[in-house]
Design an enzyme around this catalytic site. Sequence first.
Site, short mmCIF file in Angstrom:
data_model
loop_
_atom_site.label_atom_id
_atom_site.label_comp_id
_atom_site.label_asym_id
_atom_site.label_seq_id
_atom_site.Cartn_x
_atom_site.Cartn_y
_atom_site.Cartn_z
N GLY A 116 0.82 -1.22 0.00
CA GLY A 116 0.00 0.00 0.00
C GLY A 116 0.84 1.25 0.00
O GLY A 116 1.30 1.70 1.06
N PRO A 149 -5.65 8.02 -1.46
CA PRO A 149 -6.71 8.70 -2.21
C PRO A 149 -6.24 10.06 -2.74
O PRO A 149 -6.59 10.46 -3.83
CB PRO A 149 -7.84 8.85 -1.20
CG PRO A 149 -7.62 7.74 -0.23
CD PRO A 149 -6.13 7.55 -0.15
N GLN A 183 -10.47 -3.63 -33.62
CA GLN A 183 -10.86 -3.17 -34.95
C GLN A 183 -10.97 -4.34 -35.93
O GLN A 183 -11.93 -4.43 -36.69
CB GLN A 183 -9.82 -2.15 -35.45
CG GLN A 183 -10.25 -1.39 -36.68
CD GLN A 183 -11.39 -0.43 -36.38
OE1 GLN A 183 -11.63 -0.07 -35.23
NE2 GLN A 183 -12.13 -0.05 -37.41
N GLU A 201 1.79 1.17 -11.40
CA GLU A 201 3.24 1.09 -11.13
C GLU A 201 3.99 2.21 -11.86
O GLU A 201 5.08 2.01 -12.42
CB GLU A 201 3.79 -0.29 -11.48
CG GLU A 201 3.15 -1.35 -10.59
CD GLU A 201 4.05 -2.52 -10.21
OE1 GLU A 201 3.48 -3.56 -9.91
OE2 GLU A 201 5.27 -2.39 -10.16
N GLY A 233 -0.66 9.74 -5.64
CA GLY A 233 -0.18 8.49 -6.23
C GLY A 233 1.23 8.67 -6.77
O GLY A 233 2.20 8.25 -6.15
N HIS A 291 -11.69 -7.32 -35.26
CA HIS A 291 -12.87 -8.13 -34.90
C HIS A 291 -14.19 -7.43 -35.23
O HIS A 291 -15.26 -7.99 -34.99
CB HIS A 291 -12.84 -8.49 -33.41
CG HIS A 291 -11.93 -9.63 -33.09
ND1 HIS A 291 -10.55 -9.56 -33.19
CD2 HIS A 291 -12.18 -10.90 -32.66
CE1 HIS A 291 -10.02 -10.71 -32.85
NE2 HIS A 291 -10.98 -11.54 -32.53
N THR A 310 -0.03 3.98 -2.72
CA THR A 310 -0.94 5.01 -3.23
C THR A 310 -2.00 5.37 -2.18
O THR A 310 -2.49 4.50 -1.46
CB THR A 310 -1.63 4.50 -4.51
OG1 THR A 310 -0.63 4.03 -5.41
CG2 THR A 310 -2.45 5.59 -5.17
C1 LIG Z 1 -6.35 -1.42 -10.67
C2 LIG Z 1 -5.28 -0.70 -9.95
C3 LIG Z 1 -4.41 -1.40 -9.12
C4 LIG Z 1 -3.43 -0.71 -8.38
N1 LIG Z 1 -2.66 -1.40 -7.48
C5 LIG Z 1 -1.85 -0.70 -6.62
C6 LIG Z 1 -1.17 -1.36 -5.54
O1 LIG Z 1 -1.25 -2.59 -5.37
N2 LIG Z 1 -0.44 -0.59 -4.67
C7 LIG Z 1 -0.32 0.75 -4.81
O2 LIG Z 1 0.34 1.38 -3.99
N3 LIG Z 1 -0.94 1.41 -5.83
C8 LIG Z 1 -1.72 0.72 -6.73
N4 LIG Z 1 -2.36 1.37 -7.75
C9 LIG Z 1 -2.20 2.82 -7.88
C10 LIG Z 1 -1.41 3.26 -9.10
O3 LIG Z 1 -0.06 2.89 -8.99
C11 LIG Z 1 -1.65 4.78 -9.25
O4 LIG Z 1 -2.98 4.96 -9.68
C12 LIG Z 1 -0.67 5.42 -10.18
O5 LIG Z 1 0.64 5.40 -9.64
C13 LIG Z 1 -1.05 6.89 -10.48
O6 LIG Z 1 -1.32 7.60 -9.31
P1 LIG Z 1 -2.69 8.45 -9.20
O7 LIG Z 1 -3.81 7.55 -9.60
O8 LIG Z 1 -2.73 9.07 -7.86
O9 LIG Z 1 -2.55 9.57 -10.32
P2 LIG Z 1 -1.87 11.00 -10.11
O10 LIG Z 1 -0.53 10.85 -9.52
O11 LIG Z 1 -2.86 11.89 -9.43
O12 LIG Z 1 -1.72 11.47 -11.61
C14 LIG Z 1 -2.79 12.01 -12.38
C15 LIG Z 1 -2.21 12.40 -13.74
O13 LIG Z 1 -1.23 13.44 -13.57
C16 LIG Z 1 -0.01 13.03 -14.15
N5 LIG Z 1 1.10 13.60 -13.39
C17 LIG Z 1 1.33 13.53 -12.05
N6 LIG Z 1 2.47 14.17 -11.74
C18 LIG Z 1 2.98 14.66 -12.90
C19 LIG Z 1 4.15 15.40 -13.23
N7 LIG Z 1 5.02 15.79 -12.31
N8 LIG Z 1 4.34 15.73 -14.54
C20 LIG Z 1 3.46 15.35 -15.48
N9 LIG Z 1 2.34 14.64 -15.24
C21 LIG Z 1 2.11 14.28 -13.96
C22 LIG Z 1 -0.03 11.51 -14.08
O14 LIG Z 1 0.89 10.95 -15.01
C23 LIG Z 1 -1.48 11.24 -14.43
O15 LIG Z 1 -1.67 11.31 -15.83
C24 LIG Z 1 -3.30 0.69 -8.54
C25 LIG Z 1 -4.15 1.38 -9.41
C26 LIG Z 1 -5.14 0.71 -10.08
C27 LIG Z 1 -6.07 1.51 -10.95
#
Ligand SMILES: Cc1cc2nc3c(=O)[nH]c(=O)nc-3n(C[C@H](O)[C@H](O)[C@H](O)COP(=O)(O)OP(=O)(O)OC[C@H]3O[C@@H](n4cnc5c(N)ncnc54)[C@H](O)[C@@H]3O)c2cc1C
Length: 382
Positions: A124, A128, A339, A366, A131, A341, A126
Amino acid sequence: MDFRLSEEQEALRESVRDFAREVVAPAIAEHYEQHTFPYEIVRQMGKMGLFGLPFPEEHGGMGGDYFALCLALEELARVDSSVAITLEAAVSLGAMPIYRFGTDEQKAQWLPKLLSGEALAGFGLTEPGTGSDAGGTQTRAVLDGDEWVINGSKAFITNSGTDITSLVTVTAVTGTKPDGSKELSSIIVPSGTPGFTVAPGYSKVGWTASDTHELTFDDCRVPAANLLGQRGRGFAQFLRTLDEGRIAIAALAVGLAQGCVDESIKYAKERHAFGQPIGNYQAIQFKIADMELKAHTARLAYYDAAARMLAGEPFKRQAAIAKLHASTIAVDNAREATQIHGGYGFMNEYPVARFWRDAKILEIGEGTSEVQRMVIARDLGI
Ligand SMILES: Cc1cc2nc3c(=O)[nH]c(=O)nc-3n(C[C@H](O)[C@H](O)[C@H](O)COP(=O)(O)OP(=O)(O)OC[C@H]3O[C@@H](n4cnc5c(N)ncnc54)[C@H](O)[C@@H]3O)c2cc1C
């Protein structure tokens, strides 16, 4: 330089390929539709030793290496990504940090069941509210006597809420460093610990037969001995964990991209339009040739990253390149396979519909594609 597989690696690839075709393929569509976790498939993967692939035998592993895990992930994802991500997260995010950073007691307590697939673990990082910017972690852990008291929440955590999940390792702020930055540490939280709540599973676009939850920690107390590795090393630990994990996600993406080629060839031979199989048309042939080209070059990129890692060389940039490229081409191939299909590609009964829904997350999880570019640019000294 020789990218051909050894006999042992080829045998592993074939056995996982057979398993994916004979066991996963017939059962997974229903799990995917019903959003249920495929316990029976996971149990059989455990029996095959897949969860123990890159770990030494002394801990109950198979004595293989990280590349062996990647080969298995590629073959699983060629048929289904929910099963592949379950294995990827269980090994790379669940067991590996404990193996790499844990004390002898932690390894003895947790690894045997994790490596046999009888238990799963999550990681864990990430939250809310944050990320990509892991430095924004808000979850806090305070040492109270001989216990950590954890408060905060985590988002999107894979394998964190199955019936066989034994623990989640969480990153938390445990203090302030002399330079004023946050001190981050990793702490093992066993499932069922009072104050640790697992929310119901998310309603996801893809990977619907995998397990993903939001977690909350409300005065959650665990023994001080549950600290993973050294206090204040949380940041370094998850950077290492993610660098490796990117190679595994690249392998998974290559599998999905190759699965798109497999299904497209099959369909192009069967489907007739204007009096002949659509595969006779050069427009379709070129699409499939481009898909094969992309899968092949992305595979070379992850082989290269894995080879560097196993040789003990720096591999951060190559892992980011492999993950960025493989996830991009997986989305491309899923789009083109759909496409090819036609309307049937939009029907869930066809595997390519699953591939299409499963591809997008590969550009996000990741480390997003933007984060991979940041890692590459930083490594180039920009
Ligand atoms: C199905 C699923 C499974 C997952 N499993 C895990 C898990 O097991 N453990 C875990 O810890 N996490 C997990 N995650 C979380 C995942 O790793 C994050 O969603 C991911 O790292 C992106 O973080 P965020 O969603 O907070 O997006 P954000 O960080 O909020 O990013 C939003 C957008 O802004 C962009 N952005 C952010 N900063 C910058 C910057 N400096 N320059 C340019 N663009 C930027 C990002 O690229 C993205 O396009 C999972 C997510 C999903 C959907």
